[in-house]
Design an enzyme around this catalytic site. Structure first.
Site, mmCIF file in Angstrom:
data_model
loop_
_atom_site.group_PDB
_atom_site.id
_atom_site.type_symbol
_atom_site.label_atom_id
_atom_site.label_comp_id
_atom_site.label_asym_id
_atom_site.label_seq_id
_atom_site.Cartn_x
_atom_site.Cartn_y
_atom_site.Cartn_z
ATOM 1 N N SER A 1 6.472 -2.364 -12.390
ATOM 2 C CA SER A 1 7.203 -1.754 -13.502
ATOM 3 C C SER A 1 8.684 -1.677 -13.156
ATOM 4 O O SER A 1 9.082 -1.889 -12.013
ATOM 5 C CB SER A 1 6.640 -0.361 -13.810
ATOM 6 O OG SER A 1 6.621 0.441 -12.644
ATOM 7 N N ASN B 1 10.547 2.704 8.251
ATOM 8 C CA ASN B 1 11.694 2.025 7.661
ATOM 9 C C ASN B 1 12.950 2.885 7.802
ATOM 10 O O ASN B 1 12.877 4.100 7.947
ATOM 11 C CB ASN B 1 11.408 1.737 6.190
ATOM 12 C CG ASN B 1 12.397 0.764 5.588
ATOM 13 O OD1 ASN B 1 12.978 -0.069 6.287
ATOM 14 N ND2 ASN B 1 12.604 0.854 4.288
ATOM 15 N N GLY C 1 10.356 1.371 0.848
ATOM 16 C CA GLY C 1 10.618 0.062 1.429
ATOM 17 C C GLY C 1 9.426 -0.863 1.516
ATOM 18 O O GLY C 1 9.423 -1.806 2.321
ATOM 19 N N LYS C 2 8.413 -0.652 0.669
ATOM 20 C CA LYS C 2 7.226 -1.508 0.712
ATOM 21 C C LYS C 2 7.564 -2.970 0.436
ATOM 22 O O LYS C 2 7.068 -3.872 1.120
ATOM 23 C CB LYS C 2 6.185 -1.036 -0.306
ATOM 24 C CG LYS C 2 5.622 0.339 -0.072
ATOM 25 C CD LYS C 2 4.500 0.665 -1.044
ATOM 26 C CE LYS C 2 4.907 0.579 -2.494
ATOM 27 N NZ LYS C 2 5.933 1.588 -2.874
ATOM 28 N N ASP D 1 9.848 3.892 -3.352
ATOM 29 C CA ASP D 1 11.163 3.609 -2.746
ATOM 30 C C ASP D 1 11.232 3.909 -1.250
ATOM 31 O O ASP D 1 12.274 4.344 -0.745
ATOM 32 C CB ASP D 1 12.277 4.378 -3.478
ATOM 33 C CG ASP D 1 12.464 3.902 -4.908
ATOM 34 O OD1 ASP D 1 12.187 2.712 -5.169
ATOM 35 O OD2 ASP D 1 12.867 4.716 -5.756
ATOM 36 N N LYS E 1 0.917 -8.577 -6.107
ATOM 37 C CA LYS E 1 0.997 -7.174 -6.504
ATOM 38 C C LYS E 1 0.322 -7.030 -7.858
ATOM 39 O O LYS E 1 0.564 -7.835 -8.754
ATOM 40 C CB LYS E 1 2.459 -6.719 -6.571
ATOM 41 C CG LYS E 1 2.644 -5.229 -6.796
ATOM 42 C CD LYS E 1 4.110 -4.832 -6.596
ATOM 43 C CE LYS E 1 4.309 -3.333 -6.753
ATOM 44 N NZ LYS E 1 5.700 -2.921 -6.425
ATOM 45 N N GLU F 1 0.927 -5.914 -2.090
ATOM 46 C CA GLU F 1 1.700 -4.675 -2.082
ATOM 47 C C GLU F 1 1.201 -3.721 -3.162
ATOM 48 O O GLU F 1 0.868 -4.135 -4.271
ATOM 49 C CB GLU F 1 3.181 -4.977 -2.320
ATOM 50 C CG GLU F 1 4.061 -3.739 -2.302
ATOM 51 C CD GLU F 1 5.471 -3.999 -2.811
ATOM 52 O OE1 GLU F 1 6.183 -3.017 -3.090
ATOM 53 O OE2 GLU F 1 5.859 -5.176 -2.938
ATOM 54 N N GLY F 2 1.180 -2.442 -2.824
ATOM 55 C CA GLY F 2 0.797 -1.431 -3.792
ATOM 56 C C GLY F 2 1.969 -0.934 -4.617
ATOM 57 O O GLY F 2 3.128 -1.254 -4.350
ATOM 58 N N SER F 3 1.652 -0.126 -5.612
ATOM 59 C CA SER F 3 2.664 0.522 -6.436
ATOM 60 C C SER F 3 2.720 2.000 -6.046
ATOM 61 O O SER F 3 1.676 2.658 -5.974
ATOM 62 C CB SER F 3 2.308 0.403 -7.917
ATOM 63 O OG SER F 3 2.154 -0.954 -8.297
#
Length: 228
Positions: free
Chosen positions: A42, A181, A15-16, A13, A38, A117-119
């Site tokens: 989830s 961000n 802002g990716k 959380d 990605k 994008e990563g998790s």
């Protein structure tokens, strides 16, 4: 083949996905054919047909104004809002590196620029199943990607940025830039964080994103230079 960039965050959380949407939008507006990917998402909801909707993919597609089908954006979509490895365990569908790689390569062959994008943060586990483990850093190295680090501009970010940058350096993953961000240009702490995170890591802050920004404050050529 597409030029590529991996968007990693200092945590969850930060802002990716939002920054990924701005990156894709900037590339499209510069006349480039841009795509998003990605490995695992989830915390997703189901549509009227009962199928899971990859929420991050929908957000990036909407923000970026791209025509890429959402179905190509993520091979593993889970419902519980948990770490991917745990959501995968509950769904009985573990993340497989070969399947993620195949989806990535298919997009890289079709588009000019590919943003992945990563998790969570860099230490996010994607699969922990007995003796088999797959971590986010394993995936980045397998795909030979450089990273853009997204962090919140506020209190505590120096520690998070410093530790993430150190880990990337120690594991041989290139860090090409930092994005702050929720940046407030009138906030003294945000100004100081920007200066210190650059001097601490030796990596430039390439953009600062204010709350509600609809574009990255980054010229097209500088944006493209982040990708390799």
């Amino acid at each position: 083949m597409a030029k590529t960039l991996f968007v990693v965050g200092t945590g969850t959380d930060v802002g990716k996905t939002y920054v990924s949407g701005l990156l894709v939008k900037g590339l499209r507006e510069a006349g480039e054919k841009a795509a998003y990917y990605k490995a695992a998402m989830s915390g997703n909801q189901r549509g009227p047909d009962g199928r899971l909707i990859p929420g991050d993919g929908v957000q990036v597609k909407t923000m970026g104004g791209i025509s890429q089908p959402v179905e190509t954006m993520c091979p593993y979509v889970y419902e519980p809002p948990l770490s991917p490895h745990l959501a995968a365990r509950l769904a009985e569908e573990q993340v497989d590196l070969a399947r993620v790689r195949a989806g990535f390569q298919a997009l890289a062959a079709e588009y000019d620029y590919l943003t992945m994008e990563g998790s969570g943060g860099i230490l996010c586990p994607l699969a922990v199943d007995g003796a088999r483990e797959l971590w986010l850093a394993d995936l980045i190295r397998d795909l030979d990607l450089g990273c853009l680090l997204v962090a919140d501009a506020g209190l505590g970010t120096l520690n998070a940025i410093g530790l993430t940058a150190f880990y990337l350096r120690e594991t041989g993953i290139p860090l090409r830039g930092i994005v702050l961000n929720h940046y407030d240009p009138e906030n003294l702490m945000h100004q100081d964080n920007r200066q210190l995170c650059q001097s601490m890591t030796g990596v430039p802050v390439v953009a600062c994103v204010k709350t509600g920004d609809r574009r990255l404050d980054l010229p097209p050529e500088a944006l493209k230079a982040l990708y390799e």
